[in-house]
Scaffold this motif. Structure first.
Motif, PDB file in Angstrom:
ATOM      1  N   PRO A 213      38.815  34.333  69.250  1.00 54.38           N
ATOM      2  CA  PRO A 213      38.160  34.853  67.917  1.00 54.38           C
ATOM      3  C   PRO A 213      39.112  35.938  67.083  1.00 54.38           C
ATOM      4  N   GLU A 214      39.132  35.771  65.846  1.00 55.15           N
ATOM      5  CA  GLU A 214      39.753  36.934  65.102  1.00 55.15           C
ATOM      6  C   GLU A 214      38.726  37.466  64.111  1.00 55.15           C
ATOM      7  N   PHE A 215      38.624  38.830  64.026  1.00 50.43           N
ATOM      8  CA  PHE A 215      37.943  39.362  62.955  1.00 50.43           C
ATOM      9  C   PHE A 215      38.405  40.241  61.749  1.00 50.43           C
ATOM     10  N   TYR A 216      38.019  39.705  60.711  1.00 53.82           N
ATOM     11  CA  TYR A 216      38.494  40.144  59.444  1.00 53.82           C
ATOM     12  C   TYR A 216      37.402  41.070  58.456  1.00 53.82           C
ATOM     13  N   LEU A 217      37.866  41.964  57.561  1.00 53.31           N
ATOM     14  CA  LEU A 217      37.049  42.356  56.782  1.00 53.31           C
ATOM     15  C   LEU A 217      38.029  42.132  55.469  1.00 53.31           C
ATOM     16  N   CYS A 218      37.313  41.536  54.496  1.00 55.81           N
ATOM     17  CA  CYS A 218      38.219  40.960  53.505  1.00 55.81           C
ATOM     18  C   CYS A 218      37.751  41.369  52.326  1.00 55.81           C
ATOM     19  N   GLU A 219      38.757  41.614  51.206  1.00 55.87           N
ATOM     20  CA  GLU A 219      38.426  42.024  49.799  1.00 55.87           C
ATOM     21  C   GLU A 219      38.612  41.108  48.805  1.00 55.87           C
ATOM     22  N   LYS A 220      37.887  40.823  47.820  1.00 59.91           N
ATOM     23  CA  LYS A 220      37.954  40.030  46.780  1.00 59.91           C
ATOM     24  C   LYS A 220      37.899  40.754  45.421  1.00 59.91           C
ATOM     25  N   GLU A 221      39.072  40.654  44.413  1.00 59.98           N
ATOM     26  CA  GLU A 221      38.909  41.291  43.117  1.00 59.98           C
ATOM     27  C   GLU A 221      38.741  40.194  42.150  1.00 59.98           C
ATOM     28  N   THR A 222      38.018  40.002  41.157  1.00 60.66           N
ATOM     29  CA  THR A 222      37.902  39.031  40.126  1.00 60.66           C
ATOM     30  C   THR A 222      38.163  39.930  38.784  1.00 60.66           C
ATOM     31  N   PHE A 223      39.156  39.271  38.143  1.00 65.43           N
ATOM     32  CA  PHE A 223      39.572  39.925  36.791  1.00 65.43           C
ATOM     33  C   PHE A 223      39.316  38.819  35.722  1.00 65.43           C
ATOM     34  N   VAL A 224      38.601  39.314  34.680  1.00 68.28           N
ATOM     35  CA  VAL A 224      38.383  38.526  33.473  1.00 68.28           C
ATOM     36  C   VAL A 224      38.802  38.978  32.281  1.00 68.28           C
ATOM     37  N   ALA A 225      39.572  37.982  31.545  1.00 68.95           N
ATOM     38  CA  ALA A 225      40.160  38.425  30.151  1.00 68.95           C
ATOM     39  C   ALA A 225      39.766  37.090  29.160  1.00 68.95           C
ATOM     40  N   LYS A 226      39.152  37.430  28.350  1.00 75.03           N
ATOM     41  CA  LYS A 226      38.705  36.277  27.179  1.00 75.03           C
ATOM     42  C   LYS A 226      38.593  34.830  27.777  1.00 75.03           C
ATOM     43  N   SER A 227      37.712  34.797  28.712  1.00 77.64           N
ATOM     44  CA  SER A 227      37.150  33.669  29.366  1.00 77.64           C
ATOM     45  C   SER A 227      38.042  33.063  30.514  1.00 77.64           C
TER      46      SER A 227
END
Length: 321
Positions: A213-227
């Motif tokens: 097993p491998e363990f991860y803490l993952c970050e997700k950034e979402t950016f929005v510009a004019k749809s």
């Protein structure tokens, strides 16, 4: 050049060193001059804004996606030329301090944030104009903290229930005549900055190979510009557990410590959001890996005293004759 030094600073209002909606933002602008100086305009501005920018490739063309949102803008003028830009205002030789006070609007605004392709910043800027070609500027940012009770909840949710409840998920995969079962459990869904969270994986390995097993803490950034939108993913933490031999079962637990400076989860900005996942991958020899993701909400930690960011001030030197 008669303006030798210009800088802006603010007064803290709490031990954390942060400001929130409704707070009074006060401070001072200091200017040092070597002799009597004519001024067209001298002012200080307070600004809160969000901005995103990234590039997309469309065929052979590169398209820049960009958008911005202003949360507030205030301006306080210390000196203003009343004589059609001829520099009728005078600053005497020496050190001069100009105080200012702004009241931050009491509306929902996101906390300060710096991401891969976007920032949410709150700043003070001082500007002294002597002429069209001679303008002095200085800037400092102040940390801003939202008052939103649930910045980690999306618009479709009024509250996330079960932040303190355990989470579980199961994956089963068949390999020829054998199978591998993985059960993943996390202590809770909500964890504060600087806290630790335990993640357990129960592996029932009925296959002919070992499973790790491998363990991860993952970050997700979402950016929005004019749809349009783009996503940036990043693995914050990584750990490897003990291997589980063929035809055996074992439970492996890892404790992941959330970094104290990791930005909290937030959804209360229309142009960007940040969310986290706990991910466990089971590497099985000569077979397809199993993967489980569990949501994780990073909450604001305990208050910590903060220093003002180093101010960006400017020393001016006389040019050689």
């Amino acid at each position: 050049m008669t303006v030798k030094y210009l800088w802006v600073e603010y007064n803290k209002v709490n031990e954390r060193g942060t400001f929130s909606p409704g707070d009074t933002l006060s401070g001072r602008v200091t200017v040092v001059t070597s002799k009597e100086t004519k001024v067209q305009c001298f002012l200080v501005k307070a600004k809160g804004k969000a901005k995103v920018t990234w590039c997309d490739q469309e065929g052979e063309a590169t398209v820049v996606r960009s958008d911005k949102k202003k949360y507030f803008y205030f301006e306080h003028i210390f000196l203003q030329d009343k004589n059609s830009g001829k520099g009728s205002e005078i600053i005497r030789r020496g050190r001069h301090v100009y105080p200012f006070t702004f009241v931050i609007p009491n509306t929902d605004m996101p906390s300060s944030y710096r991401g891969k392709w976007g920032n949410i910043t709150y700043s003070l800027r001082a500007k002294l104009t002597q002429s069209l070609w001679l303008v002095h500027k200085t800037k400092t940012e102040f940390p801003f903290l939202t008052k939103s009770e649930f910045p980690f909840a999306s618009k479709s949710e009024t509250i996330i229930i079960g932040l303190k409840e355990r989470q579980c998920a199961t994956r089963i995969s068949f390999y020829g005549t054998g199978k591998v079962t993985m059960n993943v459990t996390s202590e809770k869904m909500g964890v504060k900055q600087g806290e630790a969270i335990g993640v357990s994986v129960e592996v029932l390995n009925n296959s002919a190979g070992t499973a790790t097993p491998e363990f991860y803490l993952c970050e997700k950034e979402t950016f929005v510009a004019k749809s349009k939108r783009t996503v940036h993913r990043n693995d914050i933490l990584f750990a490897t557990g003990d291997s589980v031999p063929a035809e055996t079962s074992q439970t492996i637990t890892k404790v992941l410590s959330v970094p104290l400076q990791l930005p909290p989860t937030f959804f209360n900005c229309c142009m960007m959001k940040v969310e986290y996942r706990l991910k466990v991958i089971l590497n099985v020899n000569l077979a397809r890996d199993l993967e489980i993701k569990l949501p994780l909400v990073v909450l604001l930690g305990s208050p910590k005293p903060q220093q003002q960011k180093p101010r960006r001030s400017i020393w001016f030197r006389n040019l050689p004759a």
